[in-house]
Enzyme design. Structure first.
Site, PDB file in Angstrom:
ATOM      1  N   LYS A 137       0.837  -1.206   0.000  1.00 36.28           N
ATOM      2  CA  LYS A 137       0.000   0.000   0.000  1.00 36.28           C
ATOM      3  C   LYS A 137       0.867   1.249   0.000  1.00 36.28           C
ATOM      4  O   LYS A 137       0.545   2.237  -0.679  1.00 36.28           O
ATOM      5  CB  LYS A 137      -0.921  -0.007   1.225  1.00 36.28           C
ATOM      6  CG  LYS A 137      -1.743   1.269   1.355  1.00 36.28           C
ATOM      7  CD  LYS A 137      -2.685   1.229   2.537  1.00 36.28           C
ATOM      8  CE  LYS A 137      -3.459   2.550   2.645  1.00 36.28           C
ATOM      9  NZ  LYS A 137      -4.464   2.518   3.726  1.00 36.28           N
ATOM     10  N   HIS A 275     -10.597 -29.475 -34.042  1.00 36.09           N
ATOM     11  CA  HIS A 275     -11.487 -28.407 -33.590  1.00 36.09           C
ATOM     12  C   HIS A 275     -12.376 -28.861 -32.435  1.00 36.09           C
ATOM     13  O   HIS A 275     -13.579 -28.614 -32.408  1.00 36.09           O
ATOM     14  CB  HIS A 275     -12.321 -27.870 -34.746  1.00 36.09           C
ATOM     15  CG  HIS A 275     -11.485 -27.279 -35.845  1.00 36.09           C
ATOM     16  ND1 HIS A 275     -10.747 -26.125 -35.682  1.00 36.09           N
ATOM     17  CD2 HIS A 275     -11.251 -27.693 -37.109  1.00 36.09           C
ATOM     18  CE1 HIS A 275     -10.103 -25.843 -36.798  1.00 36.09           C
ATOM     19  NE2 HIS A 275     -10.381 -26.793 -37.682  1.00 36.09           N
TER      20      HIS A 275
END
Length: 515
Positions: A137, A275
């Protein structure tokens, strides 16, 4: 500013001695805790114990040691705030400029077979994430390192500038929050599973990157490959690549589909995928026979496809594989002779997996699918069926051979995109109709692909027949038996059509839609 004080507390001590020695040589004061402090002292690195900073002993078996104002004020103080500076002076507190922390090994702990719940809970780090978050922070002033891979970069910047750059601190802070978010997500998931709540009000998942991909489904799309923590060994994310260039996005999708199919079988099986749909599946007495059947099922579509086998690939099979253009071959292993044959093909990718036979690690897991603005989550489809689960609904019972082929077809049709129809004969697929907008259209494609072989074959349908036209098409093609879920309001029409043509039909009571 310059880095003058560092707080170091790590579970994974890889590289920490060398890093802290480098800090000490640059005049940085090193503060540490518990086992890290003992290791540094043993290795002759100057180190100060955390209790000397807090004025308070480490207590409760080390559960409380860094959760103290003397630590967090030093991390969170805004250095260019006069008010903060005055408070620090009044209280006799000092700044901490660098935090080096990695966390208790929660993931490694729950990965152990039969881990005790109490052990898992004890390996939830509290002080570590708190220090990391405080430092991250306040990254405008504080450097924070959670990854040993960053030790070298940080040390080099300190050597050159006396501090890290703001850009480096921003990057390190972002990595920290990714790390703590992932850590908490893993804990949350573990506790949700333990409590029997796999679909809670907030669903948080975490993955670790395996590699960046050249592109996604198409060249203009960015993509990367991630692994789920604790993924099973027989999953693609844990495959060992023995040969060939990097996997592509489409390779990964197709290979995953092939793996799910080949895992359906205990007997030697080979699956060819294109596919994400099967173009050929074969079962035989050996991997060679299984491949021969898979290839014969559709020798055109297999070109440029992916092959998965659930047995070690031998030299005879490799000699057949080498004559076809294939993107990937997946197997539990390859004999040295087979490898010698296949690595002569520069572009083929060879992936070695774990045990790929049915019944191994087939627990139901949850699958996440992204949609625009959200995601949907479901259990993966691991449902299997046995002969005794089938309900014969026609006048004619299936023969023993038909029953065998019906069950074979059912294992595969669940992996075909819906609407799906599959024809099977002699332990191989002979026709696959995938992804059609109506079921009879899928049937016509499968029948056309099978050609003359359709006569005497069986048909599998992933969902019920909404009307009898698919059964009629099957009868005209000479198909002798059908497996389908049943459940249509017009089931009786389909049954009557089957009876009219002497077709045996069985219901599974289970649907396998795949979108």
């Amino acid at each position: 500013m310059a880095i003058k004080r560092a707080l170091v507390s790590v579970s994974d001590k890889t590289g920490i001695v060398e890093f802290c020695r480098g800090l000490a040589e640059l005049g940085v004061e090193v503060i540490s805790t518990g086992g890290t402090k003992n290791l540094l002292a043993k290795e002759g690195v100057p180190v100060i114990g955390i209790s000397d900073v807090t004025g308070f002993p480490e207590i409760l078996d080390g559960r409380v040691k860094t959760l103290h104002p003397a630590v967090h004020s030093g991390l969170l103080a805004i250095r260019d705030s006069e008010e903060h500076q005055n408070q620090m002076k009044e209280l006799g507190l000092d700044y901490i400029d660098l935090v080096v922390v990695n966390l208790y090994p929660f993931q490694e702990t729950i990965a152990k077979p039969d881990v005790a719940y109490e052990d898992a809970i004890e390996n939830i780090d509290i002080g570590g994430p708190t220090m990391l978050r405080s430092a991250a922070k306040n990254h405008a002033f504080v450097s924070v390192v959670v990854d040993a891979a960053d030790y070298g970069k940080v040390l080099e910047e300190i050597k050159v500038e006396g501090d890290t750059t703001l850009n480096t601190r921003k990057a390190l802070a972002a990595k920290v929050f990714r790390h703590t978010a992932s850590y908490d997500a893993l804990i949350s998931d573990y506790l949700s599973q333990v409590n029997g709540d796999p679909l809670p009000e907030r669903y948080t998942v975490t993955y670790e990157k395996i590699q960046d991909l050249r592109y996604g489904e198409n060249p203009h799309q960015k993509a990367a490959f991630y692994r789920k923590p604790l993924a099973a060994q027989d999953t693609l994310s844990n495959a060992k690549q023995l040969h060939g260039k990097e996997l592509s996005y489409n390779n990964i999708n197709d290979a995953n589909a092939a793996l799910q199919m080949v895992k359906e079988f205990t007997e030697p099986a080979v699956v060819a995928v294109k596919h994400m749909n099967p173009c050929g599946v074969g079962v035989g007495a050996s991997v060679l026979e299984a491949f021969e059947k898979a290839y014969a099922a559709d020798p055109v579509s297999i070109f440029g496809g992916i092959v998965a086998a659930n047995r070690i690939v031998d030299e005879d099979t490799a000699n057949l594989l080498k004559d076809i253009f294939l993107e990937i071959v997946i197997a539990p292993g390859f004999t040295q002779e087979a490898l010698a044959v296949l690595i002569k093909k520069k572009n083929i990718r060879l992936l070695e997996m774990g045990n790929l036979q049915a019944g191994v690690d087939r627990q139901s897991q949850f699958v996440v699918t992204s949609i625009d603005g959200g995601m949907i989550v479901q259990e993966n489809d691991v449902h299997s069926i046995q002969a005794e689960d089938l309900k014969v609904v026609t006048d004619r019972q299936p023969t023993e051979e038909e029953l065998k082929q019906l069950l074979f077809g059912w294992k595969i049709v669940k992996h075909v995109k819906s609407n799906a129809i599959l024809l099977a004969k002699n332990n191989m697929t002979i026709g696959v109709g995938a992804g059609q907008m109506n079921r009879v259209g899928a049937a016509k494609i499968a029948i056309e692909q099978a050609g003359a072989e359709a006569k005497g074959s069986v048909m599998a349908s992933d969902a019920f027949f909404p009307m009898s036209d698919t059964v009629e098409a099957a009868a005209k093609a000479g198909i002798t038996a059908i497996i389908q879920p049943g459940g249509s309001i017009k089931d009786e029409e389909s049954i009557a059509m089957a009876n009219q043509h002497g077709i045996a039909m069985v219901f599974t009571g289970v649907r396998h839609f795949k979108h």
